[in-house]
Design an enzyme around this catalytic site. Structure first.
Site, short mmCIF file in Angstrom:
data_model
loop_
_atom_site.label_atom_id
_atom_site.label_comp_id
_atom_site.label_asym_id
_atom_site.label_seq_id
_atom_site.Cartn_x
_atom_site.Cartn_y
_atom_site.Cartn_z
N SER A 32 -6.18 5.10 -3.14
CA SER A 32 -6.05 6.16 -2.13
C SER A 32 -4.78 6.10 -1.30
O SER A 32 -4.43 7.09 -0.64
CB SER A 32 -7.27 6.14 -1.20
OG SER A 32 -8.44 6.49 -1.92
N THR A 33 -4.08 4.97 -1.27
CA THR A 33 -2.80 4.95 -0.55
C THR A 33 -1.84 5.97 -1.14
O THR A 33 -0.94 6.47 -0.45
CB THR A 33 -2.16 3.56 -0.59
OG1 THR A 33 -2.04 3.13 -1.95
CG2 THR A 33 -3.00 2.54 0.18
#
Length: 668
Positions: free
Chosen positions: A298-299
């Protein structure tokens, strides 16, 4: 029968004379032969035999000079050269080899039979032990064995032990760099060896002649790094704590100055001691932020958001339906970590919805998504001045499948390094400039000015402002509350990625990460924390975000960065951790301003001001503590005219107690 004829024999005098002639003739021939041989040796072949004699007696002694010193950003020594002694032997000069082998075995802690084999060599010179410690050198010296000598050499030492070991690398016994900066800058740091010719007499003594050719050794050049020992120590201590407390296998951290791209700290855990590198696990010697690629999870949604904004396909308040837990594409079900319904773009980032990210990627389009990923530097080496950099993996657009944009939108289907990820977030922190990361400030003399090289402009300033605001909301009210700092505004993004193993994804092995920068108003550092296989807690917000907070809090204090807010007025991040304000004290009604203008912040707390401004895409600065007393620009100012951000002056002299939209004032 007749008598035999008598044999004639020469007189005795004649026989003696004949022998004498023979001896003289032999002597003359021998003498002539010796003279001829001497003439051949000393006249015809004089030069050749003189050269052979000198080769047997002459020895070239290599004079080792120290390698250049490696300094940190504040001039502290990270790698130095010191004098050491090596043990050598001239086997023909050792008379009692059995006794010598026994004595040397005790002095050097080596096998006697191995030493006896060395002492029995037919060679004229043999190394027994290179660069021994002082104690063993003293014991050999006390033995005073004829033919055994101690020769001075230069030895590399790392006075801070394991600190920054993977970055620095190490040097072998021959004084050549084998890894890290020692290897990468071998030509600059390595010394230029000197040479001196000596003659060995019959007792193996050395005779030095001024007529023999010689060259003096030259020390190597120094390296001055951007890495700071103080920050490196903080990073390594907290990284070890995060890995051990999290039950993880390993971890890595990279910290940069977003204004220059300079690497301030870079660490991998577990580590090793470069002073004794031969005993270290090869896996622990790797500089993982540069060498190890992984799926970011998700970064990477920050990049997806950037693509959608740059395509003018979304705005922060636009609402997307997030499928209540999943989405089906091309017959494949992709699940969210939590069921979500309608979410704004800002909420998609704060709550880290996979389905929401997929829809952002679809809004951007596959071409824009791919070009934005490339523009942020993924899929190619950053060019950092460290060896063994992994370029990661980004497939060409024509090799993307129908599902590639969906998976890549939430960080699957590509691999990156921690340095690449950190450098991309640095572009958001510095206003939109992609910089070339570097860790060497200068070679030779100390640097006169900070180095910076812009390699791209992946995103517009207007998109940067919106992304920074949304990344700050991730920390204030989203998945990264544990990254919030007392007194500083923080922006960042969490990541929790299943590990790709054997062509699939492991169900119980994760990579937890957090990337963030602080302070948001004027970032002094951007940092990526990656924890590999933590258990039983494995989310980035649970494992990596707290490590970021611990490191950043100490690092900002070390760097002397002033807090955004006074201690008496807790920052928005801490207020968010404690929960929303009670319903009996609602946020007061704002004077309605036209769309696209600055609202009225008077009487709001710092947290309320941050929440109100989060979707405006403007920088927010605070002075003082308490409640907002004045603001610049004034309410109603068009957003397009705001170039220097929004400045709010807080005062402790006013206390607003708001009930049902009414405000009463009183002294604190």
């Amino acid at each position: 029968m007749s008598a035999p004829t008598p044999i004639h024999q020469p007189p005795a005098a004649d026989r003696h004379e004949g022998r004498l002639v023979f001896v003289w003739a032999f002597a003359v021939v021998w003498f002539v032969g010796v003279v001829a041989r001497l003439y051949w040796l000393q006249v015809e072949n004089y030069e050749g035999y003189v050269q052979k004699a000198e080769e047997q007696q002459r020895r070239v002694v290599v004079l080792d000079a120290p390698r250049g010193t490696i300094f940190d950003a504040r001039g502290r020594e990270l790698a130095v050269s010191v004098e050491a002694f090596s043990v050598a032997v001239h086997p023909p000069a050792v008379s009692d080899k059995e006794t010598a082998a026994t004595a040397l075995a005790s002095a050097l802690d080596r096998d006697r039979e191995w030493l006896l084999e060395k002492l029995s060599s037919r060679r004229g010179f043999v190394w027994l032990e290179r660069k021994v410690d002082d104690d063993r050198a003293r014991r050999v010296r006390e033995l005073d064995i004829h033919g055994v000598e101690l020769l001075p050499e230069s030895k590399r030492e790392y006075p801070l032990g394991t600190l920054a070991a993977q970055v620095l690398g190490y040097v072998g016994t021959d004084n050549h760099g084998l890894s890290g900066l020692e290897y990468r800058f071998e030509k600059a740091v390595a010394n230029e060896k000197g040479r001196r010719t000596v003659l060995l007499d019959g007792l193996n003594g050395r005779l030095v002649s001024p007529t023999f050719e010689r060259s003096d050794p030259r020390p190597g050049k120094d390296l001055h790094l951007t890495l700071d020992v103080g920050l490196q120590y903080i990073v390594e201590r907290e990284l070890e704590r995060a890995v051990e407390d999290g039950g993880a296998t390993s971890g890595m951290v990279v910290m940069q100055d977003p204004k220059t791209g300079a690497v301030l700290a870079m660490a991998s855990y577990p580590g090793f001691d470069p002073n004794d590198f031969s005993k270290a696990d090869p896996e622990h010697q790797k500089n993982k932020p540069v060498s190890d690629a992984f799926e970011p999870g998700s970064t990477f949604k920050m990049v997806t958001l950037a693509a959608a904004l740059e395509a003018n396909a979304v705005d922060p308040l636009q609402v997307f339906f997030c499928g209540q837990g999943g989405i089906t594409l091309a017959g494949r079900r992709i699940n969210d970590h939590t069921p979500f319904g309608d979410l704004t773009v800002r909420e998609i980032m704060a709550k880290s919805s996979n389905v929401g990210a997929i829809k952002l990627g679809a809004a951007a389009g596959r071409e824009r998504l791919h070009s934005t990923i490339e523009a942020f530097g993924f899929g190619k080496a950053t060019g950092v001045d460290l060896p063994s950099e992994n370029a990661g993996l980004l497939r060409p657009l024509d090799r993307w499948s129908a599902l590639s944009p969906a998976y890549i939108s939430f960080g699957q289907g590509l691999s990156i390094t921690a340095l690449q990820l950190n450098n991309a977030f640095a572009a958001i922190a510095n206003g939109g400039r992609l910089l070339e990361p570097h860790i060497v400030a200068s070679v030779g003399a100390p640097p006169e000015e900070r180095r910076r090289e812009v390699v791209g402009l992946p995103i517009s300033p207007s998109s940067v402002r919106q992304i920074r605001s949304m990344l700050e909301s991730v920390v204030i009210e989203g998945t990264a509350k544990a990254a919030g700092l007392d007194g500083y505004r923080v922006a960042g993004k969490t990541g929790t990625a299943q590990k790709a193993i054997g062509g699939g994804y492991a169900k119980d092995r994760y990579i937890a990460s957090f990337v963030g920068f602080a302070p948001v108003r004027d970032p002094s550092l951007v940092m990526t924390v990656v924890i590999d296989e933590p258990w039983p807690r494995y989310h980035g917000g649970e494992v990596a975000a707290p490590a970021f907070k611990a490191i950043a809090a100490q690092s900002l204090l070390y760097l002397g960065v002033r807090p955004d807010l006074e201690r008496s007025d807790p920052p928005p991040t801490l207020l968010a951790e404690r929960g929303d304000p009670p319903e009996s004290v609602p946020i007061p009604d704002r004077q309605i301003q036209p769309a696209g203008t600055i609202p009225d912040f008077a009487g709001l707390s710092a947290r309320e001001a941050v929440l109100l401004s989060s979707d405006l895409g403007v920088e927010l600065r605070f002075t003082g503590h308490g409640l907002v007393e004045s603001q610049t620009p004034e309410p109603g100012t068009p957003l397009e005219l705001v170039s220097d951000g929004l400045h709010l002056v807080l005062s402790p002299r006013r206390l607003a107690s708001v009930r049902s939209g009414q405000r009463t004032e009183g002294a604190l």
